[in-house]
Design an enzyme around this catalytic site. Structure first.
Site, PDB file in Angstrom:
ATOM      1  CB  THR A 189      -0.865   0.063   1.294  1.00 35.09           C
ATOM      2  OG1 THR A 189      -1.595   1.199   1.182  1.00 35.09           O
ATOM      3  CG2 THR A 189      -0.280  -0.049   2.653  1.00 35.09           C
ATOM      4  NE  ARG A 190       0.060   5.786  -4.576  1.00 27.83           N
ATOM      5  CZ  ARG A 190      -0.392   5.557  -5.606  1.00 27.83           C
ATOM      6  NH1 ARG A 190      -0.181   4.079  -6.273  1.00 27.83           N
ATOM      7  NH2 ARG A 190      -1.363   6.170  -6.678  1.00 27.83           N
ATOM      8  CG  HIS A 194     -10.073   2.923   2.038  1.00 26.30           C
ATOM      9  ND1 HIS A 194     -10.161   1.553   1.707  1.00 26.30           N
ATOM     10  CD2 HIS A 194      -9.510   3.483   0.841  1.00 26.30           C
ATOM     11  CE1 HIS A 194      -9.648   1.359   0.180  1.00 26.30           C
ATOM     12  NE2 HIS A 194      -9.409   2.506  -0.233  1.00 26.30           N
ATOM     13  CG  HIS A 197      -6.869  -0.323   1.855  1.00 23.10           C
ATOM     14  ND1 HIS A 197      -6.672   0.911   2.211  1.00 23.10           N
ATOM     15  CD2 HIS A 197      -6.655  -0.531   0.524  1.00 23.10           C
ATOM     16  CE1 HIS A 197      -6.447   1.758   1.190  1.00 23.10           C
ATOM     17  NE2 HIS A 197      -6.198   0.746   0.150  1.00 23.10           N
ATOM     18  NE  ARG A 283     -11.423  -0.567 -10.464  1.00 25.21           N
ATOM     19  CZ  ARG A 283     -11.076   0.689 -11.047  1.00 25.21           C
ATOM     20  NH1 ARG A 283     -10.063   1.586 -10.252  1.00 25.21           N
ATOM     21  NH2 ARG A 283     -11.571   1.307 -11.884  1.00 25.21           N
TER      22      ARG A 283
END
Ligand SMILES: [Zn+2]
Length: 382
Positions: A189-190, A194, A197, A283
């Site tokens: 992740t960067r 939320h 996730h 995605r």
């Protein structure tokens, strides 16, 4: 010939005696930027195994055209040391790579190739665009026109914010062993976490014995959350909701390259090196704007040989009022008016106005923290 990734870690770290000797040689210095200093470290500690240095022209050519190194091992992203003027350098020379931000001699390099880059060709194949609004293209174009290749050895760790949150591949492998995790799913992740996730984290914890949350904390683009904020938001989520025995959180200080599908392959290889057995690709993985087909990062894995880490593909994840929770297009087919898309852009906007986004998008604990610490990367890619 396809070789497995991440079996034996290839490390390139000088011991103290060797370091002192090299530093006493008064070698020619090449001043490098922070992202390259971090790349040198990642090569040296095995994160980028099997790379042993910055790429020569043959590896670069092979990566661009065949998604593999010249020895046949799958590799998708150029790892280059770009310079403006190579006229004072020669092949066979040993040089010091010095972090220009703090004069730290990070690594020694044996130059084995000096070559001019065809940046347009690289941009086209790696990023699929020549548009300089693309942060990866912009970075490539803003750096030198030449590149030097050759094996390196790490002399000193580069400094970088939040380094205390990092673990070396050797350390994570040891932790996974200690915890008895035979299967570990990595989550890239960067962003701050939320609810979509969270849904993926929970699925990860269902399918594997351990979940390794490994946010990129290197250089990012303007408008992304500051890395320390992301790490703390994750700690809040983990402490409030997840079983600690199932989760490990650590940062990864390498730049985001925003190369979409190619970066998904790169991210998977890197996590394999950290000892993970599974890697989640959602995605528009590592995408930016609308440069990539949202599922190109899934399809690319069908086009390359097995890289020794299982790719777990996810599709659109959203909140459905009718289902009453977070679902995906695989598990819900209700009409659009019942669906809430969970978008970081919407979340960021609400937070910037001091508002909590709906709890269907963001946990309240995380929202309150992010409102109090609303801190985005403002300087573009430096
Ligand atoms: Zn539904």
């Amino acid at each position: 010939m396809i070789q497995p990734h991440g079996g034996k870690l290839i490390k390139r770290i000088a011991d103290n005696e060797e370091r002192d000797f090299i530093l006493s040689l008064n070698l020619k210095r090449i001043y490098i930027e922070k992202d390259e200093a971090l790349d040198a470290e990642k090569i040296a500690i095995g994160s980028f195994s099997p790379l042993e240095g910055f790429m020569d022209r043959e590896d670069l050519k092979s990566v661009c055209s065949h998604l593999s190194l010249k020895n046949g091992i799958v590799w998708s992203i150029p790892i280059l040391l770009q310079i403006d003027d190579p006229s004072h350098l020669k092949i066979g020379e040993k040089v010091l790579l010095v972090d220009k931000t703090d004069n730290n001699p990070v690594a020694v390099m044996d130059i084995s190739d000096i070559y001019k880059l065809n940046k347009k060709e690289i941009a086209n194949t790696v990023f699929g665009t020549l548009d300089e609004n693309h942060p990866g293209v912009k970075r490539l174009f803003s750096k030198g026109d030449y590149s030097i290749g050759g094996k390196i050895k790490l002399l000193n760790r580069p400094s970088f914010p939040n380094k205390e949150y990092e673990l070396d591949p050797e350390e994570t492998r040891e932790i996974f062993r200690e915890r008895g995790w035979k299967t570990v799913v990595a989550f890239q992740t960067r962003n701050a976490p939320h609810r979509a996730h969270e849904y993926l984290h929970r699925l990860g914890m269902e399918i594997a014995e351990g979940l390794f949350i490994h946010p990129i904390i290197g250089l990012k683009k303007e408008g992304d959350f500051d890395s320390s904020v992301i790490l703390k938001a994750y700690q809040i989520l983990i402490n409030s909701y997840y079983p600690h025995r199932k989760v490990l959180l650590a940062g990864l200080s390498t730049s985001m390259r925003y190369a979409g599908p190619r970066e998904a392959v790169f991210h998977a290889i890197v996590r394999k090196n950290y000892g993970c057995t599974h890697f989640m690709v959602g995605r528009d993985h590592a995408g930016v704007g609308d440069y990539y087909d949202p599922f190109a990062a899934h399809k690319i894995f069908d086009e390359i040989p097995d890289i020794g880490i299982k790719i777990v593909k996810f599709y659109n994840v959203f909140h459905c009022d009718r289902c009453g929770g977070i679902v995906s297009e695989n598990t819900c087919s209700h009409p659009e008016e019942m669906i809430t898309k969970i978008s970081m852009t919407k979340i960021r906007k609400a937070l910037s106005e001091g508002k909590r986004p709906p709890s269907t998008m963001l946990r309240e604990e995380v929202a309150d923290f992010l409102i109090e610490n609303f801190n985005l990367v403002t300087e573009d890619y430096r």
